[in-house]
Design an enzyme around this catalytic site. Structure first.
Site, mmCIF file in Angstrom:
data_model
loop_
_atom_site.group_PDB
_atom_site.id
_atom_site.type_symbol
_atom_site.label_atom_id
_atom_site.label_comp_id
_atom_site.label_asym_id
_atom_site.label_seq_id
_atom_site.Cartn_x
_atom_site.Cartn_y
_atom_site.Cartn_z
ATOM 1 N N THR A 71 -13.229 -11.793 26.736
ATOM 2 C CA THR A 71 -13.819 -13.035 26.215
ATOM 3 C C THR A 71 -12.919 -13.504 25.075
ATOM 4 O OG1 THR A 71 -15.122 -11.830 24.620
ATOM 5 C CG2 THR A 71 -16.138 -12.231 26.754
ATOM 6 N N GLU B 114 -18.618 -13.178 31.314
ATOM 7 C CA GLU B 114 -19.511 -12.045 31.590
ATOM 8 C C GLU B 114 -20.274 -12.204 32.901
ATOM 9 O OE1 GLU B 114 -19.076 -13.680 28.850
ATOM 10 O OE2 GLU B 114 -19.425 -12.490 27.047
ATOM 11 N N LYS C 7 -29.428 -25.931 12.146
ATOM 12 C CA LYS C 7 -30.807 -25.604 11.763
ATOM 13 C C LYS C 7 -31.202 -26.472 10.574
ATOM 14 C CE LYS C 7 -30.603 -21.131 13.814
ATOM 15 N NZ LYS C 7 -29.498 -20.204 13.859
ATOM 16 N N TRP D 23 -34.353 -27.053 15.247
ATOM 17 C CA TRP D 23 -32.992 -26.960 15.767
ATOM 18 C C TRP D 23 -32.483 -28.324 16.237
ATOM 19 C CZ3 TRP D 23 -32.777 -22.014 19.373
ATOM 20 C CH2 TRP D 23 -32.984 -20.872 18.580
HETATM 21 P P1 AMP Z 1 -16.117 -18.488 28.761
HETATM 22 O O1 AMP Z 1 -16.556 -17.097 28.893
HETATM 23 O O2 AMP Z 1 -14.851 -18.655 27.977
HETATM 24 O O3 AMP Z 1 -16.088 -19.215 30.053
HETATM 25 O O4 AMP Z 1 -17.209 -19.231 27.844
HETATM 26 C C1 AMP Z 1 -18.555 -19.251 28.214
HETATM 27 C C2 AMP Z 1 -19.323 -20.219 27.357
HETATM 28 O O5 AMP Z 1 -18.848 -21.546 27.555
HETATM 29 C C3 AMP Z 1 -20.790 -20.299 27.716
HETATM 30 O O6 AMP Z 1 -21.531 -19.257 27.153
HETATM 31 C C4 AMP Z 1 -21.169 -21.658 27.171
HETATM 32 O O7 AMP Z 1 -21.418 -21.620 25.784
HETATM 33 C C5 AMP Z 1 -19.920 -22.470 27.404
HETATM 34 N N1 AMP Z 1 -20.062 -23.256 28.633
HETATM 35 C C6 AMP Z 1 -19.563 -22.986 29.848
HETATM 36 N N2 AMP Z 1 -19.885 -23.966 30.715
HETATM 37 C C7 AMP Z 1 -20.615 -24.870 30.037
HETATM 38 C C8 AMP Z 1 -21.257 -26.106 30.379
HETATM 39 N N3 AMP Z 1 -21.187 -26.637 31.583
HETATM 40 N N4 AMP Z 1 -21.947 -26.734 29.406
HETATM 41 C C9 AMP Z 1 -22.026 -26.238 28.156
HETATM 42 N N5 AMP Z 1 -21.440 -25.096 27.774
HETATM 43 C C10 AMP Z 1 -20.735 -24.419 28.696
#
Ligand code: AMP
Length: 547
Positions: A183, A329, A438, A443
């Site tokens: 990540t 994940e 917040k 929120w």
């Molecule tokens: P990654 O593991 O780098 O793909 O990041 C995952 C995170 O990206 C998720 O937990 C979200 O916070 C954000 N994310 C992924 N897709 C979306 C989406 N369509 N809309 C909003 N947030 C997203």
């Protein structure tokens, strides 16, 4: 019934046997477009597996890394080395050098397969990578760097000539690990997610489903999303298992290059993050004569997709847009905003309000929203909660058991996202738990403010962050990048937001910047913005807001 271990190289076996002449078009790092097909990919992947076993001593459980663009060679490495029983660790070149050396050492990478692009990076970094035995450079002898200081540099095409194209895959258990992706680690060190053969095959099948990406042997699929970012959203598996042709954009992801390869490759389906699509749309706006006759569907995810981008595809080019959500994940797909029987009865405007959300979970994903105590919250489309997920392609733990707090005893993984789920079953991400603003005990969704702000004329990109406030704990600051040539003002943006967001969500200030910082995976870096604006003082008096 017969036993049929779900192994990723069975996907390639299927594609090679039943779709052997189906094309794989790549933009090579050396420059030209290169055409291959599934039968060739299969032969070269087997040759690589055999050469890696004999020449590099790799086998079951070996960990190797790739730092490579989306090309046929990168795909060969995935299939060849995963088929051998090794674990392919994808490195994101946009990570800082300190993060890269941390994850390479943490994963125990033995060899690094690198595109020519990154040779200088590894020349500088290799002294911090004591366990890496050598580097395979993804090119032919003619393009090998004349003098490289890399330890044990090997030419990929030469390595392949030492292998056997008829190599037989070893028998593997379907739970064998085959992929590793870290990540981006915006807080603390990056954490690893270890994918198995079984999870990748199941996830590929899930993404192929009609109510997910609906891939078929009639499609030509282009994963713009890099193979080093969250498993390329399954497409390296879901496209070959459906028999779809592949187009791989290599290192060139600017609007003009994407347009060129979309057109030349006759791509019908493509997937990318919003910023990439924005570059393509800008290129099309600047060259009005261009059109996209082949493209039928695009998947947009990775961060919330602004309405303006989705509407531009649908209204201007007649291309359907599927908004998807997921994370490393989760292999990574978790939900897609595709139509359901119930949603089909809605008016166009009502349907758009669902289509803009992150969508419904396909089979093999379960999800719920809870409060901080873990109590499930209603699916009323209003109540925000922590989004938790389960499924056979969702991590059970992080690599080496780090970050255990995100996993509970019942097998739910806390995504760190905050969401609502409506009565139709559409999930809507309202924020990252750490980015939610917040204010006065309530929120405010930073994402919803941003999405509305980018709909204002003259706004190119917007980021809302919470800054400390003497009365309300936190209040929103909106940071905006203007479109080139635009003179949009703070008052214009506030006027645009009136009626689109709750009155007490109105940003207390709007500031303009030349550029908004992004993380290695293309998301707005709120951490950096909060740091940059930590001494900012709001122009509105404390009592003017949240009344
Ligand atoms: P990654 O593991 O780098 O793909 O990041 C995952 C995170 O990206 C998720 O937990 C979200 O916070 C954000 N994310 C992924 N897709 C979306 C989406 N369509 N809309 C909003 N947030 C997203």
């Amino acid at each position: 019934m017969q036993d049929f271990p779900l192994l990723v190289h069975r996907v390639l076996d299927h594609a090679a046997r039943w779709h052997g002449t189906t094309s794989i078009l790549s933009r090579s790092v050396e420059g030209p477009l290169v055409r291959s097909d599934y039968a060739t990919l299969n032969r070269r992947a087997r040759a690589l597996a055999s050469a890696a076993e004999r020449q590099l001593g790799l086998g079951l459980g070996s960990v190797i890394a790739t730092m490579a663009w989306n090309t046929a060679r990168h795909l060969e490495i995935w299939y060849g080395l995963m088929g051998l029983g090794a674990i392919v660790h994808t490195l994101n070149p946009r990570l800082f050098e300190s993060q890269l050396s941390y994850i390479i050492n943490h994963a125990g990478d033995q060899w690094i397969f690198t595109d020519l692009t990154f040779v200088p990076l590894f020349e500088a970094l290799q002294d911090r990578l004591p366990h890496v035995r050598g580097f395979v450079i993804l090119t032919d002898e003619a393009h090998m760097p004349a003098a490289t200081t890399l330890r044990n540099p090997l030419c990929y095409e030469t390595l392949l000539t030492w292998g056997d194209e008829d190599y037989g895959w070893p028998e593997l258990d379907e739970n064998t690990a085959c992929g590793l992706c870290y990540t981006s680690g915006t807080t603390g060190n990056p954490k690893g997610v270890l994918y198995s053969h079984r999870s990748n095959v199941l996830h590929g099948l899930m993404c192929e489903l009609g109510d997910a990406m609906a891939l078929s042997a009639r499609d030509t699929v282009m994963p713009v999303v890099p193979m080093f970012h969250a498993n390329a959203w399954s497409l390296a598996f879901s496209a070959p298992l459906s028999g779809a042709a592949l187009v791989l954009p290599g290192p060139k992801l600017d609007g003009a290059s994407l347009y060129e390869i979309l057109d030349m490759g006759q791509v019908s389906f493509a997937a990318a993050v919003p910023t990439v699509w924005l570059m393509l749309l800008r290129h099309l706006e600047q060259h009005k004569a261009l059109s996209l006759p082949y493209l039928k569907r695009v998947v947009i995810g990775g961060s919330a997709c602004p309405e303006a981008i989705m509407k531009a595809f649908v209204d201007n080019y007649g291309i359907d847009v599927i908004h998807a959500w997921g994370m490393t994940e989760m292999s990574p797909i978790g939900s897609l905003a595709v139509m359901s029987r119930r949603a089909a009865g809605l008016s166009p405007d009502e349907w758009w309000s669902l289509k803009l959300k992150q969508g419904r979970p396909p089979f093999m994903i379960d999800m719920k929203i809870t409060d901080d105590e873990g109590n499930s919250l209603p699916h009323d489309g209003q109540t925000f909660g922590r989004l938790k997920v389960k499924g056979p392609a969702v991590a059970r733990s992080y690599f080496k058991d780090e970050g255990a707090a995100a996993f509970d005893a019942d097998g739910w993984f806390d995504t760190g996202d905050v969401a609502t789920i409506d009565d139709y079953g559409y999930m809507h991400i309202t924020d990252r738990a750490k980015d939610v603003i917040k204010s006065g005990g309530e929120w405010i969704s930073s994402i919803m403010i941003e999405n509305e702000a980018v709909g204002c004329n003259g706004v190119q990109e917007a980021a809302a962050i919470g800054l400390p406030h003497p009365k309300w704990d936190e209040r929103p600051l909106l940071v905006v990048v203007r479109k080139p040539g635009s003179a949009v003002t703070a008052a214009d943006i506030r006027a645009h937001l009136v009626g689109r967001i709750a009155r007490w969500w109105m940003p207390d200030d709007v500031v303009f910047v030349d550029e908004i910082p992004h993380t290695a995976t293309g998301k707005i870096s709120k951490l950096e913005l909060r740091e940059r604006f930590k001494d900012h003082r709001f122009s509105l008096a404390p009592d003017d807001v949240q009344t």
